[in-house]
Design a protein around this motif. Sequence first.
Motif, mmCIF file in Angstrom:
data_model
loop_
_atom_site.group_PDB
_atom_site.id
_atom_site.type_symbol
_atom_site.label_atom_id
_atom_site.label_comp_id
_atom_site.label_asym_id
_atom_site.label_seq_id
_atom_site.Cartn_x
_atom_site.Cartn_y
_atom_site.Cartn_z
ATOM 1 N N ALA A 1 -1.356 -41.653 23.193
ATOM 2 C CA ALA A 1 -1.351 -40.248 23.640
ATOM 3 C C ALA A 1 -0.212 -40.009 24.629
ATOM 4 C CB ALA A 1 -2.689 -39.906 24.288
ATOM 5 N N GLY A 2 0.218 -38.740 24.721
ATOM 6 C CA GLY A 2 1.319 -38.389 25.619
ATOM 7 C C GLY A 2 0.905 -38.166 27.054
ATOM 8 N N GLY A 3 -0.346 -38.473 27.363
ATOM 9 C CA GLY A 3 -0.861 -38.280 28.716
ATOM 10 C C GLY A 3 -2.354 -38.051 28.641
ATOM 11 N N CYS A 4 -2.939 -37.679 29.754
ATOM 12 C CA CYS A 4 -4.372 -37.446 29.756
ATOM 13 C C CYS A 4 -4.701 -36.189 30.550
ATOM 14 C CB CYS A 4 -5.126 -38.642 30.336
ATOM 15 S SG CYS A 4 -4.826 -38.923 32.091
ATOM 16 N N VAL A 5 -5.844 -35.623 30.224
ATOM 17 C CA VAL A 5 -6.376 -34.484 30.969
ATOM 18 C C VAL A 5 -7.672 -34.942 31.605
ATOM 19 C CG1 VAL A 5 -7.017 -32.050 30.861
ATOM 20 C CG2 VAL A 5 -5.504 -33.023 29.119
ATOM 21 N N THR A 6 -7.865 -34.607 32.875
ATOM 22 C CA THR A 6 -9.066 -35.063 33.579
ATOM 23 C C THR A 6 -10.246 -34.129 33.292
ATOM 24 O OG1 THR A 6 -8.493 -33.807 35.571
ATOM 25 C CG2 THR A 6 -7.671 -36.057 35.432
ATOM 26 N N LYS A 7 -11.455 -34.663 33.370
ATOM 27 C CA LYS A 7 -12.663 -33.841 33.261
ATOM 28 C C LYS A 7 -12.564 -32.701 34.284
ATOM 29 C CE LYS A 7 -16.893 -32.361 32.563
ATOM 30 N NZ LYS A 7 -17.223 -31.628 31.323
ATOM 31 N N SER A 8 -12.921 -31.481 33.856
ATOM 32 C CA SER A 8 -12.828 -30.346 34.785
ATOM 33 C C SER A 8 -13.625 -30.635 36.052
ATOM 34 C CB SER A 8 -13.373 -29.076 34.138
ATOM 35 O OG SER A 8 -12.559 -28.679 33.062
ATOM 36 N N ALA A 9 -12.936 -30.504 37.184
ATOM 37 C CA ALA A 9 -13.539 -30.832 38.473
ATOM 38 C C ALA A 9 -14.078 -29.596 39.162
ATOM 39 C CB ALA A 9 -12.505 -31.505 39.372
ATOM 40 N N THR A 10 -15.124 -29.802 39.923
ATOM 41 C CA THR A 10 -15.641 -28.817 40.870
ATOM 42 C C THR A 10 -15.342 -29.376 42.272
ATOM 43 O OG1 THR A 10 -17.798 -29.900 40.606
ATOM 44 C CG2 THR A 10 -17.417 -27.891 39.336
ATOM 45 N N PRO A 11 -15.460 -28.564 43.317
ATOM 46 C CA PRO A 11 -15.095 -29.075 44.646
ATOM 47 C C PRO A 11 -15.893 -30.327 45.036
ATOM 48 C CG PRO A 11 -15.245 -26.688 44.719
ATOM 49 C CD PRO A 11 -15.741 -27.110 43.353
ATOM 50 N N GLN A 12 -17.168 -30.340 44.686
ATOM 51 C CA GLN A 12 -18.028 -31.485 45.004
ATOM 52 C C GLN A 12 -18.486 -32.148 43.703
ATOM 53 O OE1 GLN A 12 -18.270 -32.334 48.119
ATOM 54 N NE2 GLN A 12 -17.152 -30.463 48.684
ATOM 55 N N PRO A 13 -18.877 -33.430 43.758
ATOM 56 C CA PRO A 13 -19.440 -34.067 42.563
ATOM 57 C C PRO A 13 -20.662 -33.291 42.056
ATOM 58 C CG PRO A 13 -19.008 -35.710 44.268
ATOM 59 C CD PRO A 13 -18.798 -34.363 44.895
ATOM 60 N N ARG A 14 -20.859 -33.303 40.736
ATOM 61 C CA ARG A 14 -21.969 -32.563 40.109
ATOM 62 C C ARG A 14 -22.671 -33.423 39.073
ATOM 63 N NH1 ARG A 14 -22.804 -27.019 39.123
ATOM 64 N NH2 ARG A 14 -23.425 -27.377 36.970
ATOM 65 N N GLU A 15 -23.989 -33.306 39.002
ATOM 66 C CA GLU A 15 -24.774 -34.030 37.977
ATOM 67 C C GLU A 15 -24.677 -33.349 36.620
ATOM 68 O OE1 GLU A 15 -26.499 -36.748 38.142
ATOM 69 O OE2 GLU A 15 -26.557 -37.141 40.300
ATOM 70 N N GLY A 16 -24.521 -32.031 36.600
ATOM 71 C CA GLY A 16 -24.522 -31.297 35.336
ATOM 72 C C GLY A 16 -25.923 -30.968 34.870
ATOM 73 N N ASN A 17 -26.031 -30.496 33.633
ATOM 74 C CA ASN A 17 -27.316 -30.044 33.085
ATOM 75 C C ASN A 17 -28.201 -31.212 32.659
ATOM 76 O OD1 ASN A 17 -26.485 -27.405 33.464
ATOM 77 N ND2 ASN A 17 -25.749 -27.139 31.357
ATOM 78 N N GLU A 18 -29.448 -30.890 32.333
ATOM 79 C CA GLU A 18 -30.412 -31.909 31.917
ATOM 80 C C GLU A 18 -30.127 -32.412 30.487
ATOM 81 O OE1 GLU A 18 -30.854 -28.704 32.437
ATOM 82 O OE2 GLU A 18 -32.422 -27.852 31.154
ATOM 83 N N SER A 19 -30.546 -33.625 30.174
ATOM 84 C CA SER A 19 -30.318 -34.239 28.859
ATOM 85 C C SER A 19 -31.538 -34.032 27.967
ATOM 86 C CB SER A 19 -30.054 -35.734 29.019
ATOM 87 O OG SER A 19 -28.832 -35.922 29.688
ATOM 88 N N PRO A 20 -31.369 -34.044 26.641
ATOM 89 C CA PRO A 20 -30.089 -34.210 25.938
ATOM 90 C C PRO A 20 -29.226 -32.957 26.039
ATOM 91 C CG PRO A 20 -31.866 -33.818 24.353
ATOM 92 C CD PRO A 20 -32.501 -33.922 25.704
ATOM 93 N N ARG A 21 -27.913 -33.197 26.264
ATOM 94 C CA ARG A 21 -27.025 -32.058 26.502
ATOM 95 C C ARG A 21 -25.805 -32.068 25.598
ATOM 96 N NH1 ARG A 21 -25.379 -33.920 32.701
ATOM 97 N NH2 ARG A 21 -24.245 -35.798 32.120
ATOM 98 N N MET A 22 -25.744 -33.018 24.674
ATOM 99 C CA MET A 22 -24.675 -33.067 23.674
ATOM 100 C C MET A 22 -25.246 -33.642 22.406
ATOM 101 S SD MET A 22 -21.753 -34.352 22.157
ATOM 102 C CE MET A 22 -21.448 -36.029 22.696
ATOM 103 N N LYS A 23 -24.898 -33.030 21.261
ATOM 104 C CA LYS A 23 -25.411 -33.563 19.994
ATOM 105 C C LYS A 23 -24.314 -33.472 18.942
ATOM 106 C CE LYS A 23 -28.638 -34.563 16.858
ATOM 107 N NZ LYS A 23 -29.133 -35.942 16.753
ATOM 108 N N ALA A 24 -24.042 -34.597 18.302
ATOM 109 C CA ALA A 24 -23.079 -34.611 17.202
ATOM 110 C C ALA A 24 -23.765 -34.129 15.932
ATOM 111 C CB ALA A 24 -22.540 -36.014 17.007
ATOM 112 N N THR A 25 -23.021 -33.439 15.078
ATOM 113 C CA THR A 25 -23.516 -33.004 13.777
ATOM 114 C C THR A 25 -22.473 -33.411 12.731
ATOM 115 O OG1 THR A 25 -22.386 -30.863 13.638
ATOM 116 C CG2 THR A 25 -24.418 -30.921 14.938
ATOM 117 N N PRO A 26 -22.786 -33.296 11.447
ATOM 118 C CA PRO A 26 -21.760 -33.668 10.453
ATOM 119 C C PRO A 26 -20.475 -32.839 10.573
ATOM 120 C CG PRO A 26 -23.931 -33.562 9.429
ATOM 121 C CD PRO A 26 -24.092 -33.013 10.825
ATOM 122 N N MET A 27 -20.570 -31.644 11.116
ATOM 123 C CA MET A 27 -19.372 -30.790 11.209
ATOM 124 C C MET A 27 -18.754 -30.724 12.595
ATOM 125 S SD MET A 27 -20.170 -27.545 8.759
ATOM 126 C CE MET A 27 -18.633 -26.767 9.218
#
Length: 311
Positions: free
Chosen positions: A39-65
């Motif tokens: 890759a030609g470089g990297c992009v960092t995970k979008s940051a907030t001013p303070q660390p964050r836990e994020g939403n409750e799991s499950p919070r991501m699901k892969a599908t065939p598409m």
Amino acid sequence: KISLKANIGKYRFNNVLLNAAGIRCATTDELTKILHSTAGGCVTKSATPQPREGNESPRMKATPMGCINSMGLPNHGLDYYLKFAEENQDKNDNQVILSIAGLSVDQNLEMLHKIQDSSFTGLTELNLSCPNIKGESQIAYDFEAVRDILTKAFKFFKKDIGIKLPPYFDLHQFDQIAAVLNDFPIAYVNSINSIGNGLVVNADTESVVIKPKGGFGGLGGDYVKPTALANVRGLRLRLKPEIAIIGTGGIKSGRDVFEHILCGANVVQIGTAFGFDGVSIFDRISKELKEIMAEKGYTSLDDFRGKLKTL
Ligand code: DOR
């Protein structure tokens, strides 16, 4: 000799492919793997001013598409990513792009002040399009709010900034966002973030597949490619030439990259498919893109960038 080099203004990328913010880029370990890849470089995970836990799991699901996510910006906080960016910036035309996503105008301005006062000299990507914060709307669907934040930011921010946009669906929206962005010295726009608030349903279990927000979440992958191409093309036709475009959405092959560049992308980012495959995807897609270029007799991306034909 076929070259996949690209640039955004004075920022050079030794390869046109990057990860999309949010995918396998939340830790210094993951970011270092990307920097050491094709890759030609990297992009960092979008940051907030303070660390964050994020939403409750499950919070991501892969599908065939593709996939649906409602992560809710889990991240280690700006200081963590800013330190990584300062330590790894601009080595061998491998750019580190620092992504930020404040939950309010004030949080974004606070982070931009910190970046302005740091030794980071690279590109900052201001994410105005996160669909997954409960109770908040996607800022970039409110054109006056975008004008307000950019007016405030450019009063003090003298470094280079890109804007991560949500997908637009009405040509009048393209006109409106372009009219705002053309009034500012923006380095690039990045189209698109996930298509917000899709709903994946499992008929067997008669249920949604992710927990936050009753199952609503951002779509990525095959679902979004035509929308992404429309946004890259629609904005390239409307933005002033000094604003570059990063094309993101539905890329999983060299052919997909070729299509994004035909629509006008200067650089492209891979989200969902990079999540599935890991860093080896940058080798495979580079090879596929070079094969297509060889067949067509192209040696550089400039040979076909933006040259999409209409009927
Ligand atoms: O799809 C997305 N998910 N886009 C964002 O901008 C943020 C991310 C998350 O953390 O929810």
